[in-house]
Design an enzyme around this catalytic site. Sequence first.
Site, PDB file in Angstrom:
ATOM      1  N   TYR A   1       0.848  -1.199   0.000  1.00  0.00           N
ATOM      2  CA  TYR A   1       0.000   0.000   0.000  1.00  0.00           C
ATOM      3  C   TYR A   1       0.878   1.241   0.000  1.00  0.00           C
ATOM      4  O   TYR A   1       1.979   1.232   0.545  1.00  0.00           O
ATOM      5  CB  TYR A   1      -0.835   0.070   1.286  1.00  0.00           C
ATOM      6  CG  TYR A   1      -1.997  -0.878   1.356  1.00  0.00           C
ATOM      7  CD1 TYR A   1      -3.215  -0.571   0.775  1.00  0.00           C
ATOM      8  CD2 TYR A   1      -1.891  -2.073   2.063  1.00  0.00           C
ATOM      9  CE1 TYR A   1      -4.294  -1.437   0.873  1.00  0.00           C
ATOM     10  CE2 TYR A   1      -2.959  -2.944   2.164  1.00  0.00           C
ATOM     11  CZ  TYR A   1      -4.160  -2.621   1.562  1.00  0.00           C
ATOM     12  OH  TYR A   1      -5.223  -3.474   1.663  1.00  0.00           O
ATOM     13  N   ARG A  17      -2.110 -11.825   4.501  1.00  0.00           N
ATOM     14  CA  ARG A  17      -3.483 -11.587   4.083  1.00  0.00           C
ATOM     15  C   ARG A  17      -3.699 -12.155   2.680  1.00  0.00           C
ATOM     16  O   ARG A  17      -2.876 -11.965   1.793  1.00  0.00           O
ATOM     17  CB  ARG A  17      -3.814 -10.081   4.008  1.00  0.00           C
ATOM     18  CG  ARG A  17      -3.830  -9.273   5.277  1.00  0.00           C
ATOM     19  CD  ARG A  17      -4.900  -9.628   6.279  1.00  0.00           C
ATOM     20  NE  ARG A  17      -6.181 -10.129   5.801  1.00  0.00           N
ATOM     21  CZ  ARG A  17      -7.214  -9.388   5.406  1.00  0.00           C
ATOM     22  NH1 ARG A  17      -7.132  -8.082   5.433  1.00  0.00           N
ATOM     23  NH2 ARG A  17      -8.348  -9.935   5.024  1.00  0.00           N
ATOM     24  N   HIS A  58     -10.623  -3.704  -0.513  1.00  0.00           N
ATOM     25  CA  HIS A  58     -11.525  -3.072   0.453  1.00  0.00           C
ATOM     26  C   HIS A  58     -12.603  -2.293  -0.300  1.00  0.00           C
ATOM     27  O   HIS A  58     -12.296  -1.599  -1.277  1.00  0.00           O
ATOM     28  CB  HIS A  58     -10.757  -2.108   1.352  1.00  0.00           C
ATOM     29  CG  HIS A  58      -9.684  -2.760   2.171  1.00  0.00           C
ATOM     30  ND1 HIS A  58      -9.880  -3.181   3.460  1.00  0.00           N
ATOM     31  CD2 HIS A  58      -8.401  -3.072   1.863  1.00  0.00           C
ATOM     32  CE1 HIS A  58      -8.754  -3.727   3.911  1.00  0.00           C
ATOM     33  NE2 HIS A  58      -7.841  -3.675   2.963  1.00  0.00           N
ATOM     34  N   TYR A  95      -0.165  -9.853   1.114  1.00  0.00           N
ATOM     35  CA  TYR A  95       0.889  -9.158   1.870  1.00  0.00           C
ATOM     36  C   TYR A  95       1.008  -9.709   3.297  1.00  0.00           C
ATOM     37  O   TYR A  95       0.034 -10.188   3.866  1.00  0.00           O
ATOM     38  CB  TYR A  95       0.677  -7.638   1.863  1.00  0.00           C
ATOM     39  CG  TYR A  95      -0.617  -7.136   2.457  1.00  0.00           C
ATOM     40  CD1 TYR A  95      -0.788  -6.998   3.835  1.00  0.00           C
ATOM     41  CD2 TYR A  95      -1.670  -6.749   1.628  1.00  0.00           C
ATOM     42  CE1 TYR A  95      -1.967  -6.500   4.366  1.00  0.00           C
ATOM     43  CE2 TYR A  95      -2.851  -6.251   2.149  1.00  0.00           C
ATOM     44  CZ  TYR A  95      -2.987  -6.133   3.526  1.00  0.00           C
ATOM     45  OH  TYR A  95      -4.160  -5.645   4.038  1.00  0.00           O
ATOM     46  N   HIS A 144      -7.067  -9.201  -1.520  1.00  0.00           N
ATOM     47  CA  HIS A 144      -8.387  -8.646  -1.195  1.00  0.00           C
ATOM     48  C   HIS A 144      -8.474  -7.199  -1.638  1.00  0.00           C
ATOM     49  O   HIS A 144      -7.459  -6.512  -1.796  1.00  0.00           O
ATOM     50  CB  HIS A 144      -8.675  -8.744   0.307  1.00  0.00           C
ATOM     51  CG  HIS A 144      -7.710  -7.968   1.147  1.00  0.00           C
ATOM     52  ND1 HIS A 144      -6.494  -8.483   1.511  1.00  0.00           N
ATOM     53  CD2 HIS A 144      -7.759  -6.712   1.654  1.00  0.00           C
ATOM     54  CE1 HIS A 144      -5.840  -7.581   2.220  1.00  0.00           C
ATOM     55  NE2 HIS A 144      -6.571  -6.487   2.321  1.00  0.00           N
TER      56      HIS A 144
HETATM   57 FE    FE Z   1      -5.874  -4.595   3.117  1.00  0.00          FE
END
Ligand code: FE
Length: 203
Positions: A72, A121, A126, A111, A124
């Site tokens: 991110y 994770r 959001h 990640y 995905h």
């Molecule tokens: Fe996330």
Amino acid sequence: MSADAKLIPSATQTAGPFFHFGLLRPEWADLTHGGKAQGEKISLEGRVTDGDGAPLPDAIVEIWQANAAGRYIHKSDQHNAPLDPNFTGRGQTFTDSEGRYRFITIRPGEYPWSNHYNAWRPAHIHFSVFGPAFATRLVTQMYFPGDPLLEYDPVFNCTADERARRRLISIFDWETTVPAEALGYRFDIILSGREGTPMENWR
Ligand code: FE
């Protein structure tokens, strides 16, 4: 004005705001910035409906996600993976009269995170939905079919009911797959009722 003069109610206002009038730009639905972002391009479509299947038109649908390498743009994200100067990871659009939305983006990378030893994770995206009919944003996460990390993910498994959990997994979709360009995934969002999409802000 005399004391017995009748009070005349003000004209009622049509409920707003109307998001598709000028608030959002069409290019914000393309997170690849015209195909410049690194990674596997995907088309992401779905419908937002209420528990009775009625479409929710003119709702803002926002997504945010990691880049193809699982990173991110955020100072607290210290994952040792490259940033992509052509990918901000944020998109916005609004639903049409039938509750449909569409994004072009890239498939996000998995990640690592610090929840437990060797925690990762699953891929995905959001989602947040904000509409004229409710006062708060509804927030959830969308996953990809067949991801081997799903069964180990505490966030995904927060939704105790298995059938409800499955509603968080997008469906691979030939119909919206763009030939020679992007695989299509469908993610319908149902705002209430027994078949509702699990939301993070549900109590
Ligand atoms: Fe996330």
